[in-house]
Scaffold this motif. Structure first.
Motif, PDB file in Angstrom:
ATOM      1  N   LEU A  16      49.868   6.613  10.077  1.00  0.00           N
ATOM      2  CA  LEU A  16      50.651   7.079  11.207  1.00  0.00           C
ATOM      3  C   LEU A  16      50.097   6.574  12.529  1.00  0.00           C
ATOM      4  O   LEU A  16      50.840   6.271  13.447  1.00  0.00           O
ATOM      5  N   LEU A  17      48.806   6.482  12.637  1.00  0.00           N
ATOM      6  CA  LEU A  17      48.223   6.127  13.922  1.00  0.00           C
ATOM      7  C   LEU A  17      47.778   4.673  13.987  1.00  0.00           C
ATOM      8  O   LEU A  17      47.140   4.263  14.951  1.00  0.00           O
ATOM      9  N   GLU A 257      51.652  15.143   9.781  1.00  0.00           N
ATOM     10  CA  GLU A 257      50.251  15.330  10.161  1.00  0.00           C
ATOM     11  C   GLU A 257      49.618  16.498   9.406  1.00  0.00           C
ATOM     12  O   GLU A 257      48.994  17.376   9.986  1.00  0.00           O
ATOM     13  N   PRO A 274      58.169   9.038  11.189  1.00  0.00           N
ATOM     14  CA  PRO A 274      57.056   9.338  12.098  1.00  0.00           C
ATOM     15  C   PRO A 274      57.541   9.995  13.391  1.00  0.00           C
ATOM     16  O   PRO A 274      58.601   9.660  13.918  1.00  0.00           O
ATOM     17  N   LYS A 275      56.742  10.938  13.893  1.00  0.00           N
ATOM     18  CA  LYS A 275      57.046  11.564  15.175  1.00  0.00           C
ATOM     19  C   LYS A 275      56.770  10.573  16.312  1.00  0.00           C
ATOM     20  O   LYS A 275      56.178   9.521  16.108  1.00  0.00           O
ATOM     21  N   ASP A 277      55.779   9.629  20.625  1.00  0.00           N
ATOM     22  CA  ASP A 277      54.693   9.875  21.573  1.00  0.00           C
ATOM     23  C   ASP A 277      55.081  10.836  22.685  1.00  0.00           C
ATOM     24  O   ASP A 277      54.211  11.289  23.439  1.00  0.00           O
ATOM     25  N   SER A 298      54.070  20.574  18.604  1.00  0.00           N
ATOM     26  CA  SER A 298      54.306  19.163  18.261  1.00  0.00           C
ATOM     27  C   SER A 298      55.424  19.039  17.239  1.00  0.00           C
ATOM     28  O   SER A 298      56.237  18.106  17.293  1.00  0.00           O
ATOM     29  N   LYS A 304      53.843  13.494  18.295  1.00  0.00           N
ATOM     30  CA  LYS A 304      52.571  13.360  17.591  1.00  0.00           C
ATOM     31  C   LYS A 304      51.543  14.293  18.230  1.00  0.00           C
ATOM     32  O   LYS A 304      51.458  14.393  19.456  1.00  0.00           O
TER      33      LYS A 304
END
Length: 335
Positions: A16-17, A257, A274-275, A277, A298, A304
């Motif tokens: 994810l990151l 997450e 994915p979430k 920013d 979140s 995120k």
């Protein structure tokens, strides 16, 4: 037409990151210039890249066709460069020189076509002049096309219309909708019949779709912050959700997450992508209520967790107090 050597496996892992990309490269390509062949060769990597970065698969395919002349251009054949991306500052990979707007210009060279598709996504995602595109809906190919022209991706004044026409002529938007419906390419292949013309040079193609080939979004799927999500049902298991929405075993944990061994709770928000920013436009701040945590906030807004801490100048792991204001789109002003 033999497509066996062009099969692209599904994206199997990314973090994810980070921007890990591990699906199988497309190698030893020898394209004849048919739109049908180009789509069949690259549709899976385009869908995987949409899932990874948010660049619409329809836009990726249309740009690839136009910029590479369906894989026949010198640049695509000799350098695997399907998007005409020049070297620019900071490029440290292999290069080739080719006449374009000026003579002997520097272009990026790739090991295989898949690398070109990945770098195209990263080029847009990481380029400051394209940042505004990712505030658009990833399913609005028309606005993406206009945005690419506005940002100066190509010098042709009709570039946006060229992309839109290509997408609509070839029904490329169906590959964007695969992400909406949580379906994979293999399912759509069974429902879509593309009838190639033996004389097809990329200008004409007829797509015959069954009545359910382009479904409306699955009834359970909702959307916030341009991300698909569902609400977990009582008695449902992770395996149930993974099977229904064609998810790999790691995806729910990564997107939400959570630990790999997390257990479902009735009413839990579960993102299928994915979430982001920051929150969607109009959602600028959140006033903390009793029971709120940074994680629950979140999830509520599709942000995120790491980004939420950064926006609020908070140390990871700390929690807000009731009544506090949490910033969702911009960094909290210094007090």
């Amino acid at each position: 037409m033999n497509n066996k050597s062009f099969i692209v496996t599904k994206l199997i892992v990314f973090f994810l990151l980070t921007s890990c990309k591990t699906y199988k490269p497309i190698v030893n390509q020898s394209l004849t210039g048919s739109a049908t062949e180009y789509i069949n060769t690259f549709k899976k990597v385009a869908v995987a890249e949409m899932k990874r970065t948010g660049v619409p698969a329809s836009i990726t395919l249309a740009q690839g066709m136009i910029e590479s002349n369906y894989g026949k251009s010198t640049l695509s054949r000799e350098a695997n460069n399907h998007f005409g991306i020049k070297c620019h500052n900071g490029w440290t990979g292999p290069t080739v020189h080719h006449d374009d707007d000026r003579r002997n210009e520097c272009f990026r060279k790739y090991k295989n076509a898949t690398e070109s598709f990945e770098d195209h996504s990263d080029f847009l995602k990481n380029g400051s002049r394209y940042a505004f595109l990712f505030d658009l809906s990833p399913y609005d190919y028309k606005e993406w096309a206009k945005g690419l022209k506005k940002a100066g991706y190509a010098t042709n004044p009709d570039y946006a219309n060229m992309l839109i026409r290509k997408i609509e002529e070839l029904n490329l938007m169906i590959y964007d909708k695969e992400i909406v419906a949580g379906r994979n390419s293999e399912q759509t292949e069974k429902q879509q019949t593309v009838v190639p013309d033996p004389k097809d040079n990329g200008d004409n193609i007829t797509a015959s779709l069954s009545s359910n080939a382009v479904q409306a979004r699955v009834s359970r799927i909702m959307e916030k912050n341009r991300i698909q999500y569902i609400i977990a049902k009582d008695g449902e298991t992770r395996e149930d959700i993974e099977e229904q929405f064609n998810l790999l075993s790691w995806e729910l944990a990564r997107y939400n997450e959570l630990g790999d061994d997390f257990e479902l709770r009735n009413g839990q928000i579960l993102y299928l992508q994915p979430k982001r920013d920051k929150a969607e436009p109009g959602q600028n701040t959140h006033t903390v209520e009793n029971g709120d945590t940074m994680y629950s906030i979140s999830q509520k807004y599709g942000i995120k967790l790491r980004s939420l801490y950064e926006l609020n100048r908070m140390e990871p792991g700390t929690q807000p107090v009731p009544g506090a204001k949490i910033w969702l789109r911009t960094t909290k002003p210094v007090e």
